[in-house]
Scaffold this motif. Structure first.
Motif, short mmCIF file in Angstrom:
data_model
loop_
_atom_site.label_atom_id
_atom_site.label_comp_id
_atom_site.label_asym_id
_atom_site.label_seq_id
_atom_site.Cartn_x
_atom_site.Cartn_y
_atom_site.Cartn_z
N TRP A 104 -7.48 2.73 -8.10
CA TRP A 104 -7.32 3.08 -7.92
C TRP A 104 -8.21 3.98 -8.65
N GLU A 164 -9.37 10.36 -6.57
CA GLU A 164 -9.15 9.65 -5.59
C GLU A 164 -7.72 10.66 -5.83
N THR A 165 -7.58 10.62 -4.13
CA THR A 165 -5.54 11.23 -3.66
C THR A 165 -4.87 10.01 -2.97
N GLU A 166 -5.91 9.07 -2.84
CA GLU A 166 -4.65 7.93 -1.97
C GLU A 166 -4.98 6.54 -2.66
N ILE A 167 -4.85 5.10 -2.92
CA ILE A 167 -5.06 3.81 -2.60
C ILE A 167 -5.99 3.82 -2.09
N LYS A 168 -7.63 3.53 -1.46
CA LYS A 168 -8.32 3.22 -0.64
C LYS A 168 -8.54 2.13 -0.48
N ILE A 183 1.13 -1.19 0.10
CA ILE A 183 0.20 0.18 -0.34
C ILE A 183 0.52 1.54 0.09
N ASN A 184 2.12 1.01 0.96
CA ASN A 184 2.62 2.41 0.66
C ASN A 184 3.82 2.79 -0.06
N LEU A 233 1.58 7.04 -6.49
CA LEU A 233 0.74 8.28 -7.08
C LEU A 233 0.82 8.40 -8.30
N ASN A 245 1.57 4.17 -2.94
CA ASN A 245 0.60 5.35 -2.89
C ASN A 245 1.85 6.36 -3.29
N GLN A 246 3.19 5.70 -2.85
CA GLN A 246 3.98 6.76 -3.31
C GLN A 246 3.97 6.84 -4.84
#
Length: 132
Positions: free
Chosen positions: A101, A105-109, A7-8, A14, A11-12
């Motif tokens: 994604w 969206e601003t992050e992976i949720k 996940i990190n 993204l 998001n990095q």
């Protein structure tokens, strides 16, 4: 080179992925615009204008596929440019899953199983350490 995303890591990656996706989307929109111009030009313009537009379209299609390739070289899989859907390969325990994604969206949720797609999205829990 193939790799799974945590996940990190997803998001990095993204911000770069978003930039490349937006470029790809712009190229897709350019193709749509040129296709419309070509349809209009067939009945109103000369062959010369039509052929020049067709050549522009060919170049735009080539650029679109190059942009798509650059985007997927980041490790993501484009599920739909039109819907803005991208997936990052990941693992949940020993099972392959997608980190999901959607454009805007601003992050992976969310994540979903390999065969469930966007409609099967499940929220990622803050404490969900089952995803690598």
């Amino acid at each position: 080179m193939f790799s799974y995303f945590t996940i990190n890591e997803a998001n990095q990656a993204l911000p770069d992925v978003i930039k490349k996706f937006e470029f790809t989307l712009a190229k897709k929109n350019e193709i749509s615009k040129l296709e419309h111009e070509i349809q209009t030009s067939m009945s109103t313009d000369s062959f010369e204008v039509y052929i020049l537009l067709k050549q522009k379209l060919n170049s735009a299609i080539t650029t679109f596929y190059e942009a798509l390739e650059m985007l997927e070289n980041t490790g993501v899989v484009v599920k739909s440019v039109e819907q803005g859907l991208l997936d990052f390969p990941s693992k949940r325990f020993d099972q392959e899953v997608w980190l999901c994604w959607k454009y805007g969206e601003t992050e992976i949720k969310f994540w979903h199983e390999k065969d469930s797609g966007f409609m099967g999205r499940k929220p990622i829990e803050v404490s969900d350490e089952s995803l690598i």
